[in-house]
Design a protein around this motif. Structure first.
Motif, short mmCIF file in Angstrom:
data_model
loop_
_atom_site.label_atom_id
_atom_site.label_comp_id
_atom_site.label_asym_id
_atom_site.label_seq_id
_atom_site.Cartn_x
_atom_site.Cartn_y
_atom_site.Cartn_z
N ALA A 282 0.82 -1.21 0.00
CA ALA A 282 0.00 0.00 0.00
C ALA A 282 0.86 1.26 0.00
N ILE A 283 2.01 1.19 0.65
CA ILE A 283 2.90 2.35 0.68
C ILE A 283 3.64 2.52 -0.64
N LEU A 284 4.16 1.41 -1.17
CA LEU A 284 4.99 1.49 -2.37
C LEU A 284 4.20 1.50 -3.68
N TRP A 285 3.26 0.56 -3.80
CA TRP A 285 2.51 0.41 -5.05
C TRP A 285 1.02 0.30 -4.73
N ARG A 286 0.39 1.40 -4.45
CA ARG A 286 -1.01 1.40 -4.03
C ARG A 286 -1.93 0.72 -5.03
N SER A 287 -1.66 0.88 -6.32
CA SER A 287 -2.54 0.29 -7.34
C SER A 287 -2.36 -1.22 -7.44
N GLN A 288 -1.33 -1.77 -6.83
CA GLN A 288 -1.03 -3.20 -6.93
C GLN A 288 -1.50 -4.00 -5.71
N ILE A 289 -2.25 -3.37 -4.81
CA ILE A 289 -2.59 -4.05 -3.55
C ILE A 289 -3.50 -5.26 -3.76
N LEU A 290 -4.38 -5.19 -4.74
CA LEU A 290 -5.24 -6.34 -5.04
C LEU A 290 -4.40 -7.52 -5.52
N TYR A 291 -3.44 -7.26 -6.39
CA TYR A 291 -2.58 -8.33 -6.89
C TYR A 291 -1.69 -8.89 -5.79
N CYS A 292 -1.32 -8.05 -4.86
CA CYS A 292 -0.54 -8.50 -3.70
C CYS A 292 -1.37 -9.48 -2.87
N ALA A 293 -2.61 -9.15 -2.61
CA ALA A 293 -3.48 -10.03 -1.83
C ALA A 293 -3.75 -11.34 -2.57
N ILE A 294 -3.95 -11.25 -3.88
CA ILE A 294 -4.17 -12.46 -4.67
C ILE A 294 -2.93 -13.35 -4.67
N GLY A 295 -1.76 -12.75 -4.82
CA GLY A 295 -0.51 -13.53 -4.79
C GLY A 295 -0.29 -14.18 -3.45
N MET A 296 -0.57 -13.46 -2.39
CA MET A 296 -0.38 -13.98 -1.03
C MET A 296 -1.30 -15.17 -0.77
N SER A 297 -2.57 -15.00 -1.08
CA SER A 297 -3.51 -16.09 -0.82
C SER A 297 -3.28 -17.26 -1.77
N GLY A 298 -2.87 -16.98 -3.00
CA GLY A 298 -2.60 -18.05 -3.95
C GLY A 298 -1.44 -18.92 -3.51
N VAL A 299 -0.38 -18.30 -3.04
CA VAL A 299 0.78 -19.07 -2.56
C VAL A 299 0.40 -19.88 -1.33
N LEU A 300 -0.38 -19.31 -0.45
CA LEU A 300 -0.81 -20.05 0.74
C LEU A 300 -1.67 -21.26 0.37
N LEU A 301 -2.63 -21.07 -0.53
CA LEU A 301 -3.51 -22.18 -0.90
C LEU A 301 -2.78 -23.27 -1.67
N VAL A 302 -2.04 -22.88 -2.68
CA VAL A 302 -1.33 -23.87 -3.49
C VAL A 302 -0.24 -24.56 -2.68
N GLY A 303 0.49 -23.80 -1.87
CA GLY A 303 1.53 -24.39 -1.04
C GLY A 303 0.99 -25.37 -0.02
N ALA A 304 -0.12 -25.03 0.60
CA ALA A 304 -0.73 -25.93 1.57
C ALA A 304 -1.25 -27.20 0.88
N LEU A 305 -1.78 -27.06 -0.30
CA LEU A 305 -2.27 -28.22 -1.05
C LEU A 305 -1.11 -29.13 -1.44
N VAL A 306 -0.02 -28.56 -1.92
CA VAL A 306 1.16 -29.35 -2.29
C VAL A 306 1.73 -30.06 -1.07
N LYS A 307 1.81 -29.37 0.03
CA LYS A 307 2.33 -29.97 1.27
C LYS A 307 1.42 -31.11 1.73
#
Length: 87
Positions: A50-75
């Protein structure tokens, strides 16, 4: 794309910390520090985005949740296959 990369990094860190907590609970030696620190990963990641790239915050949240979901599934699949091979 920078927001998604930042989200992926912080999501990966959070996933690693959650895996540490799960492993410590399984061994009956509970570690509290990864459990506490992992709660701050989304705050730090989204706050920094939000501080550095305000317009990218949605993509940040999507990337964060995507890595968590896919990583947990792989594990989960990896642990499941190892247990199946032992039996």
């Amino acid at each position: 794309m920078l927001g998604a990369a930042l989200g992926g990094i912080t999501g990966g860190i959070q996933l690693y910390l959650l895996i540490l907590v799960a492993a410590s609970v399984e061994q009956c030696k509970i570690k509290l520090w990864p459990l506490v620190v992992q709660f701050f990963c989304p705050i730090v990641g989204l706050g920094l985005c939000a501080i550095l790239w305000r317009s990218q915050i949605l993509y940040c949240a999507i990337g964060m949740s995507g890595v968590l979901l896919v990583g947990a599934l792989v594990k989960f699949i990896g642990v499941r296959r190892r247990k199946k091979d032992v039996e």
